[in-house]
Design a protein around this motif. Structure first.
Motif, PDB file in Angstrom:
ATOM      1  N   LEU A 160      -0.995  59.487 -13.638  1.00 16.20           N
ATOM      2  CA  LEU A 160      -0.375  60.418 -14.579  1.00 16.20           C
ATOM      3  C   LEU A 160       0.973  59.784 -14.897  1.00 16.20           C
ATOM      4  O   LEU A 160       1.738  60.129 -16.111  1.00 16.20           O
ATOM      5  N   ASN A 161       1.299  58.822 -14.308  1.00 14.59           N
ATOM      6  CA  ASN A 161       2.653  58.370 -14.684  1.00 14.59           C
ATOM      7  C   ASN A 161       2.794  57.180 -15.182  1.00 14.59           C
ATOM      8  O   ASN A 161       3.509  56.454 -15.591  1.00 14.59           O
ATOM      9  N   LYS A 162       1.531  56.734 -16.008  1.00 17.09           N
ATOM     10  CA  LYS A 162       1.508  55.694 -16.966  1.00 17.09           C
ATOM     11  C   LYS A 162       2.281  56.183 -18.198  1.00 17.09           C
ATOM     12  O   LYS A 162       2.202  57.010 -18.771  1.00 17.09           O
ATOM     13  N   LYS A 163       3.111  55.092 -18.559  1.00 16.24           N
ATOM     14  CA  LYS A 163       4.039  55.384 -19.460  1.00 16.24           C
ATOM     15  C   LYS A 163       3.855  54.470 -21.110  1.00 16.24           C
ATOM     16  O   LYS A 163       4.138  55.176 -22.023  1.00 16.24           O
ATOM     17  N   ARG A 164       3.109  53.690 -20.754  1.00 21.67           N
ATOM     18  CA  ARG A 164       2.561  52.815 -22.043  1.00 21.67           C
ATOM     19  C   ARG A 164       1.455  52.135 -21.847  1.00 21.67           C
ATOM     20  O   ARG A 164       1.083  51.908 -20.593  1.00 21.67           O
ATOM     21  N   SER A 165       1.067  51.317 -22.562  1.00 21.70           N
ATOM     22  CA  SER A 165      -0.287  50.553 -22.556  1.00 21.70           C
ATOM     23  C   SER A 165      -0.120  49.607 -21.598  1.00 21.70           C
ATOM     24  O   SER A 165       0.920  48.942 -21.387  1.00 21.70           O
ATOM     25  N   LEU A 166      -1.253  49.258 -21.009  1.00 23.30           N
ATOM     26  CA  LEU A 166      -1.216  48.414 -19.591  1.00 23.30           C
ATOM     27  C   LEU A 166      -2.300  47.491 -19.832  1.00 23.30           C
ATOM     28  O   LEU A 166      -3.640  47.798 -20.301  1.00 23.30           O
ATOM     29  N   ILE A 167      -2.032  46.105 -19.642  1.00 25.71           N
ATOM     30  CA  ILE A 167      -2.911  44.892 -19.315  1.00 25.71           C
ATOM     31  C   ILE A 167      -3.039  44.444 -18.280  1.00 25.71           C
ATOM     32  O   ILE A 167      -1.884  44.226 -17.530  1.00 25.71           O
ATOM     33  N   ALA A 168      -4.151  44.754 -17.554  1.00 25.00           N
ATOM     34  CA  ALA A 168      -4.231  44.420 -16.065  1.00 25.00           C
ATOM     35  C   ALA A 168      -5.151  43.049 -16.038  1.00 25.00           C
ATOM     36  O   ALA A 168      -5.767  42.623 -16.824  1.00 25.00           O
ATOM     37  N   SER A 169      -5.038  42.279 -14.813  1.00 30.97           N
ATOM     38  CA  SER A 169      -5.649  41.172 -14.476  1.00 30.97           C
ATOM     39  C   SER A 169      -5.687  40.985 -12.921  1.00 30.97           C
ATOM     40  O   SER A 169      -5.026  41.748 -12.269  1.00 30.97           O
ATOM     41  N   ALA A 170      -6.748  40.133 -12.440  1.00 33.01           N
ATOM     42  CA  ALA A 170      -6.863  40.105 -10.846  1.00 33.01           C
ATOM     43  C   ALA A 170      -7.633  38.778 -10.688  1.00 33.01           C
ATOM     44  O   ALA A 170      -8.143  38.127 -11.436  1.00 33.01           O
ATOM     45  N   GLY A 171      -6.887  38.223  -9.480  1.00 37.17           N
ATOM     46  CA  GLY A 171      -7.658  37.044  -9.140  1.00 37.17           C
ATOM     47  C   GLY A 171      -6.729  35.950  -9.207  1.00 37.17           C
ATOM     48  O   GLY A 171      -5.685  35.831  -9.814  1.00 37.17           O
ATOM     49  N   LEU A 172      -6.892  34.655  -8.492  1.00 37.49           N
ATOM     50  CA  LEU A 172      -6.342  33.520  -8.523  1.00 37.49           C
ATOM     51  C   LEU A 172      -7.190  32.079  -8.741  1.00 37.49           C
ATOM     52  O   LEU A 172      -6.609  31.271  -9.194  1.00 37.49           O
TER      53      LEU A 172
END
Length: 352
Positions: free
Chosen positions: A176-188
């Motif tokens: 609910l607190n997301k304010k703008r577009s989000l790019i996510a990533s994971a791993g090394l």
């Protein structure tokens, strides 16, 4: 037959199984398979390491892998089937168990044996006649083993299923607190977050990275010296990681060149959460998914290419949603932990 699963690393599998039942973490597929097969699970320990274990580990594995391999043969006969989760423990097991007159059937999953150390180990510890079945994730690795070890077709199998727990990685509502577009990533593992940073630093987006991997440590090339103001990276607990995927408009997995399918786990976790994915082009399953339109492929290290792909999906949410839905359907049908366990159990029951 008696079944044995030899892990490359030690885990508290009972705790993992407990948390998985409560929905706090994904399951461990080897634990689930062991329950079906009534298999014994063997894990490396740091005690009982002898000097010769350390000598052998200079060529492959760790000293604890060789200690485990040294202690296991007395427990095994021709009525046993042994599966090794990686070459780091599989080569020691094959070397020391394969010399028995009535040896067990041995199956080894090979991940990345191309490096000089791996090639040398294959020659120094000849195991081509001691391993009954080699499993690999990629056609290129399968072909390498066939040529390098002169193996017949029936001794190598492509294991293309993925252990993504589709009861844990599921679609859900964004925070609910997301304010703008989000790019996510994971791993090394073989990650190129410098290119991701450069491609997104001027965009009106947040970039959040779950900077953890069970198989790799971050190197100086993974991240830029200074993160852009819109980028953050930290360790995410399992439930936080699922929510990160759900919050993402796009999941981006930027990779350096590799030949062993780095990025697959994160890609399928995101797809199982019904997210659109951009990933660096790589041969094998990743390329198959790109060609099928399930994920968007970009060139390695190409900032402009990645920038354009991100902008395109952000400005065309219907296409991103269509891509995410196609990927989700594929994961439900094929690339999930249930199919993985089913296929693995079949390999164990028919190693020849």
């Amino acid at each position: 037959m008696n079944y044995h699963i030899v892990l490359s690393r030690a885990f508290d599998l009972e705790s993992i199984a407990h948390d998985a039942k409560l929905g706090k973490s994904p399951c461990h597929v080897m634990w689930e398979a062991s329950q079906i097969l009534n298999a014994s699970i063997h894990m490396p320990k740091l005690d009982d390491i002898q000097p010769f274990d350390r000598v052998r580990s200079r060529f492959i594995g760790n000293p604890e892998h060789w200690a485990l391999a040294r202690n296991l043969p007395p427990q095994l006969t021709e009525n046993d089937v042994v599966f090794c989760t990686g070459e780091d423990v599989g080569i020691p097991i094959a070397k020391l168990c394969g010399t028995k007159r009535k040896r067990p059937k041995i199956i080894v999953l090979i991940h990345n044996i191309y490096r000089l150390r791996g090639r040398l180990a294959l020659k120094l510890f000849p195991i081509s006649h001691k391993v009954d079945l080699f499993l690999t994730y990629t056609p290129s690795l399968s072909e390498f083993l066939r040529e390098y070890l002169h193996l017949p077709e029936n001794r190598i199998c492509l294991f293309t299923e993925q252990p993504t727990d589709i009861t844990f990685f599921t679609p859900g509502s964004p925070s609910l607190n997301k304010k703008r577009s989000l790019i996510a990533s994971a791993g090394l593992e073989k990650r190129d977050y410098r290119t991701l940073a450069a491609a997104t630093q001027d965009l009106d987006v947040d970039v959040k990275i779950c900077a953890v991997s069970p198989n790799a440590k971050a190197n100086n090339q993974a991240f830029p010296p200074v993160l852009p103001s819109n980028m953050s990276c930290r360790h995410y607990e399992w439930l936080e990681l699922v929510q990160l995927y759900r919050d993402a408009n796009i999941v981006v997995i930027p990779l350096f060149k590799n030949n062993y399918q780095a990025g697959l786990s994160a890609m399928f976790e995101a797809i199982a959460c019904r997210r659109a994915v951009i990933i660096t082009k790589s041969p094998g399953i990743i390329q198959d998914c790109i060609e099928a339109g399930i994920v968007t492929g970009v060139s390695e290290g190409n900032i402009e290419d990645l920038h354009r792909a991100i902008i395109h999906l952000l400005e065309n949410p219907d296409k991103a949603d269509w891509q995410a839905q196609r990927g989700y359907e594929l994961v439900m049908q094929k690339y999930n932990h249930q199919k993985y366990i089913e296929t693995f159990v079949n390999y164990m029951r028919s190693p020849n």
